[in-house]
Structures are given as C-alpha cells and as structure tokens.
Scaffold this motif. Structure first.
Motif, PDB file in Angstrom:
ATOM      1  N   PRO A   1       0.659  -1.264   0.091  1.00 47.74           N
ATOM      2  CA  PRO A   1       0.327   0.174   0.224  1.00 47.74           C
ATOM      3  C   PRO A   1       0.720   1.120   0.110  1.00 47.74           C
ATOM      4  CG  PRO A   1      -0.696  -1.453   1.464  1.00 47.74           C
ATOM      5  CD  PRO A   1       0.805  -2.045   0.940  1.00 47.74           C
ATOM      6  N   LEU A   2       1.544   1.252   0.609  1.00 45.17           N
ATOM      7  CA  LEU A   2       2.959   1.821   0.542  1.00 45.17           C
ATOM      8  C   LEU A   2       3.976   2.923  -1.301  1.00 45.17           C
ATOM      9  CD1 LEU A   2       4.386   1.685   3.820  1.00 45.17           C
ATOM     10  CD2 LEU A   2       3.156   3.251   3.141  1.00 45.17           C
ATOM     11  N   HIS A   3       3.530   1.559  -1.660  1.00 47.65           N
ATOM     12  CA  HIS A   3       4.432   1.511  -2.892  1.00 47.65           C
ATOM     13  C   HIS A   3       4.842   2.968  -3.644  1.00 47.65           C
ATOM     14  CE1 HIS A   3       6.514  -0.934  -6.577  1.00 47.65           C
ATOM     15  NE2 HIS A   3       6.028   0.221  -7.122  1.00 47.65           N
ATOM     16  N   SER A   4       3.854   3.676  -3.794  1.00 44.21           N
ATOM     17  CA  SER A   4       3.416   4.720  -4.682  1.00 44.21           C
ATOM     18  C   SER A   4       3.915   6.015  -3.646  1.00 44.21           C
ATOM     19  CB  SER A   4       2.735   5.684  -5.406  1.00 44.21           C
ATOM     20  OG  SER A   4       1.696   6.003  -3.371  1.00 44.21           O
ATOM     21  N   VAL A   5       4.425   5.755  -2.089  1.00 46.44           N
ATOM     22  CA  VAL A   5       5.314   6.456  -1.839  1.00 46.44           C
ATOM     23  C   VAL A   5       6.455   6.374  -1.701  1.00 46.44           C
ATOM     24  CG1 VAL A   5       5.698   6.989   1.114  1.00 46.44           C
ATOM     25  CG2 VAL A   5       3.666   7.051   0.191  1.00 46.44           C
ATOM     26  N   HIS A   6       7.095   4.594  -1.682  1.00 47.89           N
ATOM     27  CA  HIS A   6       8.656   4.321  -1.776  1.00 47.89           C
ATOM     28  C   HIS A   6       9.279   5.072  -3.298  1.00 47.89           C
ATOM     29  CE1 HIS A   6       8.365   2.282   1.875  1.00 47.89           C
ATOM     30  NE2 HIS A   6       7.613   0.916   1.060  1.00 47.89           N
ATOM     31  N   SER A   7       8.183   5.488  -4.373  1.00 40.45           N
ATOM     32  CA  SER A   7       8.647   5.108  -5.796  1.00 40.45           C
ATOM     33  C   SER A   7       9.046   7.058  -5.662  1.00 40.45           C
ATOM     34  CB  SER A   7       7.314   5.136  -6.591  1.00 40.45           C
ATOM     35  OG  SER A   7       7.086   4.152  -6.750  1.00 40.45           O
ATOM     36  N   GLY A   8       8.022   7.804  -4.773  1.00 39.43           N
ATOM     37  CA  GLY A   8       8.437   9.396  -4.846  1.00 39.43           C
ATOM     38  C   GLY A   8       9.749   9.884  -4.118  1.00 39.43           C
ATOM     39  N   LEU A   9      10.725   8.411  -3.489  1.00 37.74           N
ATOM     40  CA  LEU A   9      11.572   8.851  -2.376  1.00 37.74           C
ATOM     41  C   LEU A   9      12.776   7.929  -3.115  1.00 37.74           C
ATOM     42  CD1 LEU A   9      10.177   7.474   1.367  1.00 37.74           C
ATOM     43  CD2 LEU A   9      10.756  10.163   0.705  1.00 37.74           C
ATOM     44  N   GLY A  10      12.703   7.843  -4.468  1.00 40.26           N
ATOM     45  CA  GLY A  10      13.656   6.648  -5.198  1.00 40.26           C
ATOM     46  C   GLY A  10      13.907   5.814  -4.512  1.00 40.26           C
ATOM     47  N   ALA A  11      12.984   4.872  -4.499  1.00 39.12           N
ATOM     48  CA  ALA A  11      13.672   3.862  -3.806  1.00 39.12           C
ATOM     49  C   ALA A  11      13.929   2.538  -4.232  1.00 39.12           C
ATOM     50  CB  ALA A  11      12.243   3.303  -3.257  1.00 39.12           C
ATOM     51  N   SER A  12      14.961   1.679  -4.377  1.00 38.80           N
ATOM     52  CA  SER A  12      15.233   0.598  -5.453  1.00 38.80           C
ATOM     53  C   SER A  12      14.929  -0.289  -5.333  1.00 38.80           C
ATOM     54  CB  SER A  12      16.607  -0.243  -6.339  1.00 38.80           C
ATOM     55  OG  SER A  12      17.364   1.500  -5.694  1.00 38.80           O
ATOM     56  N   PHE A  13      13.583  -1.604  -5.525  1.00 32.67           N
ATOM     57  CA  PHE A  13      13.106  -1.903  -5.710  1.00 32.67           C
ATOM     58  C   PHE A  13      13.666  -3.303  -6.103  1.00 32.67           C
ATOM     59  CE2 PHE A  13      10.165   1.151  -5.726  1.00 32.67           C
ATOM     60  CZ  PHE A  13       9.630   1.458  -4.806  1.00 32.67           C
ATOM     61  N   THR A  14      13.078  -4.374  -5.102  1.00 28.71           N
ATOM     62  CA  THR A  14      13.176  -5.884  -5.339  1.00 28.71           C
ATOM     63  C   THR A  14      12.387  -7.088  -5.520  1.00 28.71           C
ATOM     64  OG1 THR A  14      14.576  -7.674  -4.624  1.00 28.71           O
ATOM     65  CG2 THR A  14      13.913  -7.290  -3.459  1.00 28.71           C
ATOM     66  N   ASP A  15      11.856  -7.709  -5.836  1.00 25.31           N
ATOM     67  CA  ASP A  15      11.295  -8.161  -5.744  1.00 25.31           C
ATOM     68  C   ASP A  15      11.002  -9.785  -4.197  1.00 25.31           C
ATOM     69  OD1 ASP A  15       8.387 -10.508  -7.209  1.00 25.31           O
ATOM     70  OD2 ASP A  15       9.501 -11.776  -6.499  1.00 25.31           O
ATOM     71  N   PHE A  16      10.290  -9.885  -3.288  1.00 24.44           N
ATOM     72  CA  PHE A  16      10.094 -10.666  -2.112  1.00 24.44           C
ATOM     73  C   PHE A  16       9.017 -11.779  -2.092  1.00 24.44           C
ATOM     74  CE2 PHE A  16      11.215 -11.633   2.789  1.00 24.44           C
ATOM     75  CZ  PHE A  16      12.329 -11.988   1.938  1.00 24.44           C
TER      76      PHE A  16
END
Length: 362
Positions: free
Chosen positions: A6-21
């Motif tokens: 539910p926080l994905h867009s927040v993380h995107s806005g913070l410039g996060a690097s994502f991984t599939d976990f």
C-alpha cells in the motif's frame, strides 16, 4: 506480477530501488544501505514490512487450536502480549517461524514470513479443524510499518498518546496515530528497541508521512530490506530459508527453548522433537568472525583443516563492527567459541573463529 505494498507510491517518490521478495515488490534501499543501517543503530529507521502475512484466529477454541498447531504454549500468553514460536511438520522440521499476538481471550494474530504465507494459512486452517476456531487471512487488508532504533520511542511518542513507558518488549496495544487506528507492538527484527504498527492498508501512507514528519528532528531515515538483513545478522536473528528450513528442527538452530513440551496439549511434531531433543543435534548454529573485508556468504563451505564440516547460512561485512561476520551450521565438536576454522571463498581459505551469538547487542 509482484504484489505492491500500500506504500509503493510513497517509496517510488522517495527514489527507492525495488526488489521482488516472495512475490512482493519491496524497497531494497533508498540511498545507501550503509547509511540506513547506521541510522537504525544510532537514530532510527522507518521500514515497510507489508509483505509479512497476518493471519487471524478467533473463537472459543482459538487458544487450543494454536496449542495444537504450534510448538509454543499460546494458551499461556496473556492478552496484550506476544510470543515467538514455530510451525513445525510431523518430523519436527520448521515450516515457518512466527510471532503470535494475543489480542483478546478469543482472538490471536499470527504473523508469518511472506514466503511461507500460503503454507502458514493452509496448515493453520487444517490444524484448527475440530476446534471451535476460525482462521482468516488478513494479509492484504493490513500494512505493517516499523520504526526501529534508539530514537524510536521519541518518534512514535510524538504521534500517539499510547503509554510507551509501560509497553514492554513483545507487548501490543490498540492505539491511534493522530486519528488512525493501529495495533502498536514493541517488537522488531533489528536488535534495537522499536515498534511495529499494523495499519489498515488505505491509511498506511498517512501514517508513514506522520512518522516521517515526527522523525525529521531525530535523523530518521526510510530503510529497505538490504539493511534489515545486515541488522538482523548482527543481532544473531535467524532468517527462514537460511538458518531455518523444513530440513532443520528448532534444536539445531539453538532455539529448542521455544518448544514447550510441558504444555498439556499434544502438538504437531511433538514425538519427533522429543526424539531430537534426547538424541542431541548432529549440527548446530554458530557465529563466525573473520578479519579483513571479504565476507563469507550463504552456501560457502566451512572447513576444519582440509575437511568440509559445515556451511555458511548468512554472512556480511558488519557495518557496525567493521569486520566480516557469518552464521553457519557445524558439528557440535567444532562449535565451541574460540574454535579456529576456515571458509572456502572461491577456492581460497579465509580463517574464521567461532564466536558466541549475537555479534551485536545494544
């Protein structure tokens, strides 16, 4: 397609690097995992752990069902308290390690690892048959936000009127975060003091922003899964799939204390676990310390002389301690602190010393 927090867009806005976990798209890091690790040890880190599974067990038979399903004595847990325990199969192998919260006399919440969520739901449902209890998977309804580190009390205390001084480790309380209802727990997986907040998914972005604002004056940083792994390694905490698996019992992992043979209820795996307890383990989990900058990694062989005697389960260059640390399974004969062994790193033998766990304690 990975499930999004539910926080994905927040993380995107913070410039996060994502991984599939475990089928979830989760933040691996935001800027530097070393900076995030240091923040948790010295100030505080803000984590999204919404990939974890939340499974509710309710009804007059909920306590009895969990006493049968799990190795712990869950009927002995008081409302408002939590217990670390395990879901084992009939041969004693670990299917998952869990935290179980007793929310009321007839209401529990089991928190399972994301990779084992389906197994946990299936096994708890099957094992609850015959008991007056209902099992409900709430995983997609809830988000999980953690604030971990020395400044966590000040940060969480700024946004809730809950009495944090009286909230003990492994306790929980219903609370509000500026109008948002949450379950506030004093739990974590970093080796630091901290809190975990179970929040309705739709409200998670607001709660995250409120905690971020409260943390600005305390050097709070958003923190990803990369630093969470080095934090838990330093704290000597097991990770399912590394230190724990269906091929290992709690006794090999040094966690035999979670198996409560004294409880009245029979439970799945009891007979096999009694045999393993009485026979003694053929391998045991130890800590390893090395020098230099090269760290043993998962799957590397551990040697005594030229003989392979074990295998590394987790390892990293410790950001806090400044030297390589690892956990490994070795025979009891090689498990005493001070024992000198080596790890095969791409054909070269790195000297290591067996040390007591945890590597770091606050």
């Amino acid at each position: 397609m990975s499930t999004q927090s539910p926080l994905h867009s927040v993380h995107s806005g913070l410039g996060a690097s994502f991984t599939d976990f475990a089928g979830w798209s989760m933040p691996l890091r935001y800027t530097s995992e070393l900076a995030e690790h240091k923040a948790v040890r010295e100030a505080a880190g803000l984590f999204d752990l919404s990939h974890m599974a939340e499974i509710e067990i309710t009804g007059p038979g909920a306590a009895a069902a969990l006493d049968h399903a799990l190795v712990g004595n869950l009927s002995g847990v008081k409302p408002g308290r939590a217990r670390y325990t395990m879901l084992c199969q009939e041969d004693g192998g670990v299917l998952d390690d869990l935290v179980v919260y007793r929310l009321a006399d007839e209401q529990y919440m089991v928190v399972a690892n994301a990779g084992n969520a389906a197994v946990a739901v299936r096994e708890l449902t099957a094992r609850a048959e015959g008991f007056d209890a209902e099992v409900t998977d709430r995983s997609l309804e809830l988000a999980l936000i953690a604030v971990q580190g020395p400044a966590s009390v000040r940060i969480v205390g700024a946004v809730t009127d809950a009495d944090l001084d009286s909230l003990k480790y492994y306790a929980s309380v219903p609370a509000t975060v500026q109008g948002h209802d949450v379950l506030l727990a004093r739990t974590g997986y970093t080796g630091e003091d901290g809190f975990e907040l179970y929040v309705p998914g739709a409200e998670a972005p607001d709660v995250w922003r409120l905690l971020t604002k409260a943390g600005e004056q305390h050097d709070l940083l958003p923190a990803g899964l990369a630093c969470r792994d080095t934090l838990r390694l330093e704290a000597g905490m097991p990770l399912y799939g590394n230190e724990l698996s269906a091929e290992l019992t709690p006794f090999e992992a040094g966690l035999g204390r979670v198996v409560k043979f004294e409880k009245e209820a029979d439970f799945v795996g009891r007979a096999a676990l009694e045999r393993r307890r009485d026979a003694g383990a053929t391998r045991t989990l130890v800590g390893l310390r090395a020098e230099g900058r090269r760290a043993p990694r998962h799957g590397y062989s551990v040697l005594a002389g030229d003989e392979v005697v074990g295998e590394v389960t987790s390892g990293a260059l410790s950001p806090t301690l400044g030297y390589p640390v690892a956990m490994a399974y070795v025979p009891p004969a090689h498990s005493e602190p001070g024992t000198e062994l080596s790890v095969d790193i791409r054909g070269k033998h790195l000297p290591v010393e067996v040390v007591a766990l945890p590597f770091y304690k606050r």
